[in-house]
Design a protein around this motif. Structure first.
Motif, PDB file in Angstrom:
ATOM      1  N   ALA A  72       0.816  -1.218   0.000  1.00  0.00           N
ATOM      2  CA  ALA A  72       0.000   0.000   0.000  1.00  0.00           C
ATOM      3  C   ALA A  72       0.849   1.267   0.000  1.00  0.00           C
ATOM      4  CB  ALA A  72      -0.938  -0.001   1.206  1.00  0.00           C
ATOM      5  N   HIS A  73       1.906   1.284   0.823  1.00  0.00           N
ATOM      6  CA  HIS A  73       2.673   2.523   1.004  1.00  0.00           C
ATOM      7  C   HIS A  73       3.744   2.643  -0.077  1.00  0.00           C
ATOM      8  CE1 HIS A  73       1.029   3.699   4.966  1.00  0.00           C
ATOM      9  NE2 HIS A  73       0.735   2.407   5.007  1.00  0.00           N
ATOM     10  N   VAL A  74       3.720   3.759  -0.775  1.00  0.00           N
ATOM     11  CA  VAL A  74       4.544   3.949  -1.966  1.00  0.00           C
ATOM     12  C   VAL A  74       5.349   5.235  -1.843  1.00  0.00           C
ATOM     13  CG1 VAL A  74       4.510   4.184  -4.488  1.00  0.00           C
ATOM     14  CG2 VAL A  74       2.809   2.740  -3.352  1.00  0.00           C
ATOM     15  N   ALA A  75       6.579   5.198  -2.355  1.00  0.00           N
ATOM     16  CA  ALA A  75       7.389   6.401  -2.526  1.00  0.00           C
ATOM     17  C   ALA A  75       7.656   6.578  -4.017  1.00  0.00           C
ATOM     18  CB  ALA A  75       8.704   6.292  -1.765  1.00  0.00           C
ATOM     19  N   VAL A  76       7.719   7.809  -4.454  1.00  0.00           N
ATOM     20  CA  VAL A  76       8.029   8.134  -5.843  1.00  0.00           C
ATOM     21  C   VAL A  76       9.314   8.942  -5.867  1.00  0.00           C
ATOM     22  CG1 VAL A  76       7.287   9.385  -7.904  1.00  0.00           C
ATOM     23  CG2 VAL A  76       5.610   8.098  -6.566  1.00  0.00           C
ATOM     24  N   VAL A  77      10.298   8.485  -6.635  1.00  0.00           N
ATOM     25  CA  VAL A  77      11.548   9.219  -6.795  1.00  0.00           C
ATOM     26  C   VAL A  77      11.707   9.532  -8.287  1.00  0.00           C
ATOM     27  CG1 VAL A  77      14.043   9.222  -6.491  1.00  0.00           C
ATOM     28  CG2 VAL A  77      12.591   8.072  -4.809  1.00  0.00           C
ATOM     29  N   ALA A  78      11.839  10.814  -8.614  1.00  0.00           N
ATOM     30  CA  ALA A  78      11.883  11.258 -10.001  1.00  0.00           C
ATOM     31  C   ALA A  78      13.234  11.878 -10.326  1.00  0.00           C
ATOM     32  CB  ALA A  78      10.768  12.274 -10.265  1.00  0.00           C
ATOM     33  N   ALA A  79      13.610  11.801 -11.593  1.00  0.00           N
ATOM     34  CA  ALA A  79      14.781  12.515 -12.087  1.00  0.00           C
ATOM     35  C   ALA A  79      14.471  14.018 -12.091  1.00  0.00           C
ATOM     36  CB  ALA A  79      15.143  12.026 -13.483  1.00  0.00           C
ATOM     37  N   PRO A  80      15.512  14.871 -12.113  1.00  0.00           N
ATOM     38  CA  PRO A  80      15.273  16.313 -11.948  1.00  0.00           C
ATOM     39  C   PRO A  80      14.724  17.027 -13.178  1.00  0.00           C
ATOM     40  CG  PRO A  80      17.625  15.873 -12.186  1.00  0.00           C
ATOM     41  CD  PRO A  80      16.953  14.532 -12.103  1.00  0.00           C
ATOM     42  N   GLN A  81      14.735  16.397 -14.347  1.00  0.00           N
ATOM     43  CA  GLN A  81      14.224  17.071 -15.539  1.00  0.00           C
ATOM     44  C   GLN A  81      12.721  17.330 -15.401  1.00  0.00           C
ATOM     45  OE1 GLN A  81      15.915  14.119 -15.687  1.00  0.00           O
ATOM     46  NE2 GLN A  81      17.926  14.847 -16.329  1.00  0.00           N
TER      47      GLN A  81
END
Length: 287
Positions: free
Chosen positions: A128-137
């Motif tokens: 259920a518990h999610v983290a989102v990590v994105a590139a800086p663009q």
């Protein structure tokens, strides 16, 4: 048909060879009377700026070039693109704008919505518990923010939305935020896949392995593979063979991608090359 994407400013997406792909698609379309319906199709590749404001303003010129559009790839441009396409009465086909389908009369999502596919996978495993990590663009920041909103709307608590570039300290800080968050089980990586040459994902996974996060405690899911058929049958990826740290980290990666049961992407490209449908110098391994 205008094929809209950041082809000139994103080095990974430029390797998709949009001009070659577009010519191949319309050539096959024009040969098939069941699809062409008496029309003669042509494609023009249109450059989408990598910066969100310029990507939005660039849409205004698209009306002059095409009777329909494929794209854009930046989700932040979807609202404007949908309104403009509806005003122009032109079809807009975009896998990046799936969540906006109800807002535009002419928007056609060609693929299952990535957020919906992810929700099905997460629900199946009860993660259920999610983290989102994105590139800086800008493109990936917008993808990450949009994905977090979509998952929250489906009832999943997304407790971390972080940005990590190609520097090790950026990756470490993003991963520390994941560790500090309560109950996070899954990290969705909104960035170019390391298998395609994405440096941000390589650094993130290497740091995750160094921090002991690749031991089964966390599951890392690449977002980009949800939008195309990543080759996986008997395919060697040199980046894994030549990097032991990354290979260890990749044990914690769960890839969800589009299946191509009859013919993989590279095999299809090789066939097209053998039939002289695309230039002979195109190397399927590099596309």
């Amino acid at each position: 048909v205008g094929v809209l994407g950041p082809w000139t400013c994103d080095p990974i997406l430029a390797r998709a060879l949009p001009e070659v792909a577009s010519r191949l698609a319309v050539a096959r379309l024009n040969r098939d009377p069941a699809l062409s319906r008496g029309y003669w199709w042509d494609a023009v590749v249109l450059a989408e700026d990598c910066r969100t404001p310029q990507a939005v303003t660039g849409l205004l010129n698209a009306e002059r070039y095409a009777a329909g559009l494929v794209g854009p790839l930046n989700p932040a441009a979807c609202g404007a693109a949908g309104l403009l396409a509806a005003a122009w009465n032109k079809p807009l086909v975009s896998w990046a704008c799936a969540g906006d389908a109800e807002a535009s009369a002419t928007l056609v999502p060609p693929l299952p919505e990535p957020a919906g596919v992810l929700h099905a996978v997460l629900s199946f495993f009860r993660w259920a518990h999610v983290a989102v990590v994105a590139a800086p663009q800008d493109l990936w920041r917008e993808v990450g923010q949009g994905l977090a909103q979509e998952l929250r709307a489906r009832g999943l608590p997304v407790t971390v939305v972080a940005v990590a570039g190609s520097e090790e300290d950026e990756a470490r800080e993003a991963l520390r935020r994941v560790q500090r968050a309560d109950g996070v089980r899954v990290v969705v990586m909104c960035m170019h896949s390391v298998l395609l040459g994405g440096q941000e994902q390589r650094v993130l996974l290497e740091e995750a392995e160094a921090m002991g996060m690749a031991d089964g405690t966390y599951v890392f899911i690449p977002y980009d593979a949800l939008t195309f058929p990543l080759p996986y049958r008997r395919v060697p990826y040199p980046v894994l063979a030549n990097n032991s740290r990354l290979r260890l980290a990749y044990d914690a990666v769960l890839t969800v991608t589009i299946d191509a049961p009859q013919l993989g992407f590279r095999q299809a490209l090789e066939q097209a090359r053998d039939r002289n449908e695309i230039p002979g110098h195109v190397d399927p391994e590099q596309v």
